[in-house]
Write a protein that holds these residues in place. Structure first.
Motif, PDB file in Angstrom:
ATOM      1  N   SER A 117      37.827  28.716  41.378  1.00  0.00           N
ATOM      2  CA  SER A 117      37.380  29.785  40.939  1.00  0.00           C
ATOM      3  C   SER A 117      37.701  31.193  41.173  1.00  0.00           C
ATOM      4  CB  SER A 117      35.712  30.036  40.685  1.00  0.00           C
ATOM      5  OG  SER A 117      35.320  30.898  40.065  1.00  0.00           O
ATOM      6  N   ILE A 120      34.530  34.220  41.711  1.00  0.00           N
ATOM      7  CA  ILE A 120      34.115  34.824  43.015  1.00  0.00           C
ATOM      8  C   ILE A 120      33.752  36.137  43.441  1.00  0.00           C
ATOM      9  CG2 ILE A 120      33.289  33.353  44.645  1.00  0.00           C
ATOM     10  CD1 ILE A 120      33.380  30.639  43.783  1.00  0.00           C
ATOM     11  N   SER A 142      33.507  31.359  30.334  1.00  0.00           N
ATOM     12  CA  SER A 142      33.165  30.526  31.115  1.00  0.00           C
ATOM     13  C   SER A 142      31.319  31.186  32.137  1.00  0.00           C
ATOM     14  CB  SER A 142      33.415  31.460  33.124  1.00  0.00           C
ATOM     15  OG  SER A 142      35.054  30.480  32.764  1.00  0.00           O
ATOM     16  N   LYS A 143      30.659  32.372  31.138  1.00  0.00           N
ATOM     17  CA  LYS A 143      29.467  32.567  31.290  1.00  0.00           C
ATOM     18  C   LYS A 143      28.423  32.029  30.271  1.00  0.00           C
ATOM     19  CE  LYS A 143      25.304  34.901  32.697  1.00  0.00           C
ATOM     20  NZ  LYS A 143      25.378  34.297  33.920  1.00  0.00           N
ATOM     21  N   THR A 146      29.094  28.256  31.418  1.00  0.00           N
ATOM     22  CA  THR A 146      28.170  27.494  32.555  1.00  0.00           C
ATOM     23  C   THR A 146      26.169  28.034  32.099  1.00  0.00           C
ATOM     24  OG1 THR A 146      27.570  30.158  33.237  1.00  0.00           O
ATOM     25  CG2 THR A 146      29.249  28.207  33.795  1.00  0.00           C
ATOM     26  N   SER A 154      30.703  29.652  38.520  1.00  0.00           N
ATOM     27  CA  SER A 154      31.251  30.419  37.865  1.00  0.00           C
ATOM     28  C   SER A 154      32.827  30.469  37.056  1.00  0.00           C
ATOM     29  CB  SER A 154      31.717  32.018  39.284  1.00  0.00           C
ATOM     30  OG  SER A 154      33.137  31.068  39.915  1.00  0.00           O
ATOM     31  N   GLU A 155      33.619  30.085  37.103  1.00  0.00           N
ATOM     32  CA  GLU A 155      34.353  29.857  35.653  1.00  0.00           C
ATOM     33  C   GLU A 155      34.663  28.461  35.545  1.00  0.00           C
ATOM     34  OE1 GLU A 155      39.759  30.869  35.511  1.00  0.00           O
ATOM     35  OE2 GLU A 155      38.480  31.250  37.623  1.00  0.00           O
TER      36      GLU A 155
END
Length: 247
Positions: A117, A120, A142-143, A146, A154-155
């Protein structure tokens, strides 16, 4: 019971990388792997010749495309005794494979999917000069990913991926042979409730490398939303479709 020592293979993906492949191979921390090989999907330049001159074993994918090459490489690696397979890109290893070092703590705990990621340590990513449009888009996507997929990552889009034993017998029939494959694997990991983790990875934006053009990136994003839609229908409404069939 004795603790099994996991065999870790490095898989260098190659497509017309004759100029960049030597740098990719040079960046590989060979002491961290049990075996490293090149998987090529029909390069028309001297990539295969150069790889062999540099002492690498080469396997050739019958189909072209990023996804097809990964699937071929995974089949080759697992059939030769790998427990974990690390994806390394032949375009100079833009995503630094040294990220295998922090990833090993998750391999020891038998995680199934580990991704490198850039989010991070966003400060570090900015220092490495990731283009702002890509960085902002990646943060937002990514947000969203997830949250929908309910993953501790995080990615979700990276060029450094580690595939665990789950992927040895996975049915890849409905997966893409193109770049969408990388996100499909993330979604499949969520659907199958795999143990997933991310580790920091450096990404080189200044040296020559290959990358999706912005038009192709937009197409990728659109297709990525289709994967999310199929995931919601399959996971939460219990009506498997698309890549989630036969899992």
């Amino acid at each position: 019971m004795l603790h099994k020592i996991m065999k870790i293979f490095g898989m260098i993906l190659c497509h017309n990388c004759e100029k960049l492949l030597p740098r990719a191979i040079e960046k590989v921390p060979f002491d961290q792997f049990d075996y490293v090989f090149v998987t090529d999907d029909g390069s028309t330049d001297r990539s295969v010749e150069i790889a062999k001159k540099l002492g690498m074993d080469v396997t050739i994918s019958k189909k072209k495309g990023y996804g097809a090459n990964v699937k071929h490489g995974l089949k080759y690696a697992f059939s030769h005794g790998a427990d974990y397979v690390v994806e390394i890109h032949g375009d100079g290893a833009q995503f630094d494979p040294i990220a295998i070092k922090p990833a090993k703590k998750f391999i020891d705990k038998k995680y199934d999917y580990i991704i490198g990621s850039r989010l991070i340590d966003i400060k570090r990513t900015i220092e490495l000069k990731m283009p702002w449009p890509r960085l902002i888009a990646n943060i937002i996507l990514s947000k969203l990913d997830t949250i929908i997929l309910n993953l501790p990552l995080s990615e979700c889009n990276s060029g450094f991926i580690i595939y665990g034993p789950f992927f040895k017998d996975l049915n890849y029939e409905n997966t893409s042979d193109g770049h969408l494959f990388s996100f499909q694997i993330v979604a499949i990991s969520a659907y199958a409730n795999l143990k997933c983790a991310d580790v920091p990875v450096d990404c080189d934006y200044e040296s020559e490398h290959t990358s999706l053009s912005y038009p192709k990136a937009i197409i990728f994003v659109i297709m990525h939303f289709k994967v999310l839609f199929d995931f919601i229908i399959s996971k939460y409404l219990k009506k498997p479709r698309g890549i989630f069939l036969n899992l």
